[in-house]
Design a protein around this motif. Structure first.
Motif, PDB file in Angstrom:
ATOM      1  N   ILE A  68     -29.782 -66.467 -26.709  1.00 45.70           N
ATOM      2  CA  ILE A  68     -29.482 -67.106 -27.983  1.00 45.70           C
ATOM      3  C   ILE A  68     -30.643 -67.052 -28.974  1.00 45.70           C
ATOM      4  O   ILE A  68     -30.452 -67.022 -30.179  1.00 45.70           O
ATOM      5  N   ASN A  69     -31.894 -66.997 -28.468  1.00 47.84           N
ATOM      6  CA  ASN A  69     -33.071 -67.026 -29.344  1.00 47.84           C
ATOM      7  C   ASN A  69     -33.336 -65.641 -29.935  1.00 47.84           C
ATOM      8  O   ASN A  69     -33.418 -64.656 -29.208  1.00 47.84           O
ATOM      9  N   GLN A  70     -33.497 -65.587 -31.262  1.00 50.96           N
ATOM     10  CA  GLN A  70     -33.616 -64.291 -31.932  1.00 50.96           C
ATOM     11  C   GLN A  70     -34.875 -63.529 -31.529  1.00 50.96           C
ATOM     12  O   GLN A  70     -34.828 -62.314 -31.293  1.00 50.96           O
ATOM     13  N   GLU A  71     -36.008 -64.214 -31.442  1.00 47.98           N
ATOM     14  CA  GLU A  71     -37.244 -63.539 -31.051  1.00 47.98           C
ATOM     15  C   GLU A  71     -37.113 -62.968 -29.641  1.00 47.98           C
ATOM     16  O   GLU A  71     -37.537 -61.845 -29.361  1.00 47.98           O
ATOM     17  N   ALA A  72     -36.526 -63.750 -28.747  1.00 47.25           N
ATOM     18  CA  ALA A  72     -36.328 -63.282 -27.373  1.00 47.25           C
ATOM     19  C   ALA A  72     -35.335 -62.119 -27.330  1.00 47.25           C
ATOM     20  O   ALA A  72     -35.500 -61.186 -26.532  1.00 47.25           O
ATOM     21  N   GLN A  73     -34.330 -62.146 -28.194  1.00 49.77           N
ATOM     22  CA  GLN A  73     -33.377 -61.037 -28.264  1.00 49.77           C
ATOM     23  C   GLN A  73     -34.096 -59.732 -28.585  1.00 49.77           C
ATOM     24  O   GLN A  73     -33.878 -58.705 -27.932  1.00 49.77           O
ATOM     25  N   TRP A  74     -34.949 -59.775 -29.591  1.00 46.12           N
ATOM     26  CA  TRP A  74     -35.693 -58.574 -29.982  1.00 46.12           C
ATOM     27  C   TRP A  74     -36.595 -58.098 -28.847  1.00 46.12           C
ATOM     28  O   TRP A  74     -36.693 -56.903 -28.576  1.00 46.12           O
ATOM     29  N   GLN A  75     -37.237 -59.059 -28.184  1.00 49.78           N
ATOM     30  CA  GLN A  75     -38.159 -58.717 -27.099  1.00 49.78           C
ATOM     31  C   GLN A  75     -37.410 -58.101 -25.923  1.00 49.78           C
ATOM     32  O   GLN A  75     -37.832 -57.074 -25.361  1.00 49.78           O
ATOM     33  N   ALA A  76     -36.311 -58.714 -25.541  1.00 48.66           N
ATOM     34  CA  ALA A  76     -35.531 -58.192 -24.422  1.00 48.66           C
ATOM     35  C   ALA A  76     -35.011 -56.795 -24.723  1.00 48.66           C
ATOM     36  O   ALA A  76     -35.069 -55.898 -23.864  1.00 48.66           O
ATOM     37  N   GLN A  77     -34.508 -56.593 -25.945  1.00 49.87           N
ATOM     38  CA  GLN A  77     -34.001 -55.264 -26.297  1.00 49.87           C
ATOM     39  C   GLN A  77     -35.113 -54.226 -26.264  1.00 49.87           C
ATOM     40  O   GLN A  77     -34.913 -53.085 -25.816  1.00 49.87           O
ATOM     41  N   GLU A  78     -36.301 -54.602 -26.726  1.00 45.97           N
ATOM     42  CA  GLU A  78     -37.460 -53.713 -26.662  1.00 45.97           C
ATOM     43  C   GLU A  78     -37.766 -53.325 -25.216  1.00 45.97           C
ATOM     44  O   GLU A  78     -37.992 -52.146 -24.904  1.00 45.97           O
ATOM     45  N   ASN A  79     -37.749 -54.313 -24.338  1.00 47.41           N
ATOM     46  CA  ASN A  79     -38.044 -54.052 -22.931  1.00 47.41           C
ATOM     47  C   ASN A  79     -36.953 -53.226 -22.260  1.00 47.41           C
ATOM     48  O   ASN A  79     -37.233 -52.346 -21.445  1.00 47.41           O
ATOM     49  N   PHE A  80     -35.707 -53.503 -22.592  1.00 47.99           N
ATOM     50  CA  PHE A  80     -34.593 -52.732 -22.037  1.00 47.99           C
ATOM     51  C   PHE A  80     -34.674 -51.262 -22.478  1.00 47.99           C
ATOM     52  O   PHE A  80     -34.514 -50.343 -21.668  1.00 47.99           O
ATOM     53  N   SER A  81     -34.897 -51.057 -23.769  1.00 45.55           N
ATOM     54  CA  SER A  81     -34.908 -49.701 -24.316  1.00 45.55           C
ATOM     55  C   SER A  81     -36.030 -48.851 -23.738  1.00 45.55           C
ATOM     56  O   SER A  81     -35.892 -47.628 -23.611  1.00 45.55           O
ATOM     57  N   ALA A  82     -37.142 -49.492 -23.380  1.00 48.22           N
ATOM     58  CA  ALA A  82     -38.300 -48.774 -22.846  1.00 48.22           C
ATOM     59  C   ALA A  82     -38.206 -48.540 -21.341  1.00 48.22           C
ATOM     60  O   ALA A  82     -39.045 -47.835 -20.770  1.00 48.22           O
ATOM     61  N   SER A  83     -37.203 -49.116 -20.688  1.00 49.64           N
ATOM     62  CA  SER A  83     -37.092 -49.031 -19.232  1.00 49.64           C
ATOM     63  C   SER A  83     -36.321 -47.785 -18.798  1.00 49.64           C
ATOM     64  O   SER A  83     -35.612 -47.168 -19.605  1.00 49.64           O
ATOM     65  N   PRO A  84     -36.405 -47.429 -17.512  1.00 54.00           N
ATOM     66  CA  PRO A  84     -35.636 -46.279 -17.018  1.00 54.00           C
ATOM     67  C   PRO A  84     -34.136 -46.536 -16.933  1.00 54.00           C
ATOM     68  O   PRO A  84     -33.375 -45.613 -16.652  1.00 54.00           O
ATOM     69  N   TRP A  85     -33.714 -47.783 -17.151  1.00 53.83           N
ATOM     70  CA  TRP A  85     -32.298 -48.137 -16.951  1.00 53.83           C
ATOM     71  C   TRP A  85     -31.638 -48.585 -18.253  1.00 53.83           C
ATOM     72  O   TRP A  85     -30.673 -49.345 -18.253  1.00 53.83           O
ATOM     73  N   ALA A  86     -32.151 -48.091 -19.373  1.00 49.77           N
ATOM     74  CA  ALA A  86     -31.679 -48.535 -20.689  1.00 49.77           C
ATOM     75  C   ALA A  86     -30.169 -48.393 -20.856  1.00 49.77           C
ATOM     76  O   ALA A  86     -29.527 -49.245 -21.483  1.00 49.77           O
TER      77      ALA A  86
END
Length: 238
Positions: A68-86
């Motif tokens: 729900i938190n916007q800052e955390a949303q951006w952070q999670a998406q950044e981490n997901f996109s950079a991972s091998p399982w994006a």
């Protein structure tokens, strides 16, 4: 200056935008959850995306992560996109209540490290309040969602402090979910229990199986063999 990220063997968790950082008990939780042959997994309140990344590493599942938190949303998406399982990690920028209103498939596994301090004093930091205090995400909401969206043999995993875990277990008695197992996590041998990892299923259980897990030895410095064995696939140090 401390790192703004936590480096694991196969992925990195950037965390400068998130109120709640990577912590040892969350890593134990992510490594402990049994993914088995799960095809669909839901991470409620993903924060940095840590738990989703940990289960993605050892499964082939499609993983939905709600935040729900916007800052955390951006952070999670950044981490997901950079991972091998994006391609298997899907961020949903909603509350659980909003997410539940959309047409959703059943999940083989639902996991959450939810806001948990039901009665403690709140921090002046609004982001930390959302992350640590049960408010916008209620235990009842998690229970109701799990009842509606777990597969027949699915499992709900929760990471909570002892008092809040007991409260959740009490609430669950009015539902169709049954507490199957409790892993009591201790800081060290002789130390206090800091967290309960609870496993719920639809199968009736007379009494949950309770196990103890210790992070460090009595010297409070040396990691236990059970901790190093569990985190070996993730921690660079092991």
């Amino acid at each position: 200056m401390p790192n703004t990220y936590f480096q694991f063997k196969q992925f990195r968790v950037e965390q400068d935008r998130c109120a709640m950082k990577v912590c040892t008990d969350s890593c134990v939780f992510g490594a402990y959850v049994e993914v088995g042959e799960a095809q669909r997994i839901l991470d409620i309140g993903t924060g940095t995306g840590l738990l989703s990344l940990m289960v993605a590493q050892r499964s082939g599942a499609s993983i939905d992560a709600v935040e729900i938190n916007q800052e955390a949303q951006w952070q999670a998406q950044e981490n997901f996109s950079a991972s091998p399982w994006a391609s298997r990690l899907h961020l949903h920028p909603h509350s659980l209540q909003g997410f539940a209103k959309q047409q959703r498939p059943k999940y083989d596994l639902i996991l959450s490290n939810p806001p948990f301090f039901l009665s403690s004093l709140k921090s002046p930091d609004a982001a930390k309040n959302t992350a640590k205090h049960a408010g916008e995400l209620l235990f009842e909401d998690i229970l109701y969602f799990a009842q509606q969206h777990l597969t027949e043999h699915g499992k709900l995993y929760l990471l909570l402090p002892p008092a809040e875990a007991l409260y959740f277990a009490k609430l669950s008695k009015a539902s169709d979910l049954y507490l199957q197992e409790v892993l009591q996590v201790y800081t060290y041998y002789g130390g206090k229990c800091i967290r309960h990892i609870q496993t719920y299923t639809f199968a009736p259980a007379a009494a949950p199986v309770t196990k103890d897990f210790y992070i460090r030895e009595e010297d409070k410095v040396t990691y236990t063999s059970e901790f190093t064995d569990l985190l070996q696939p993730y921690y660079l140090a092991f």
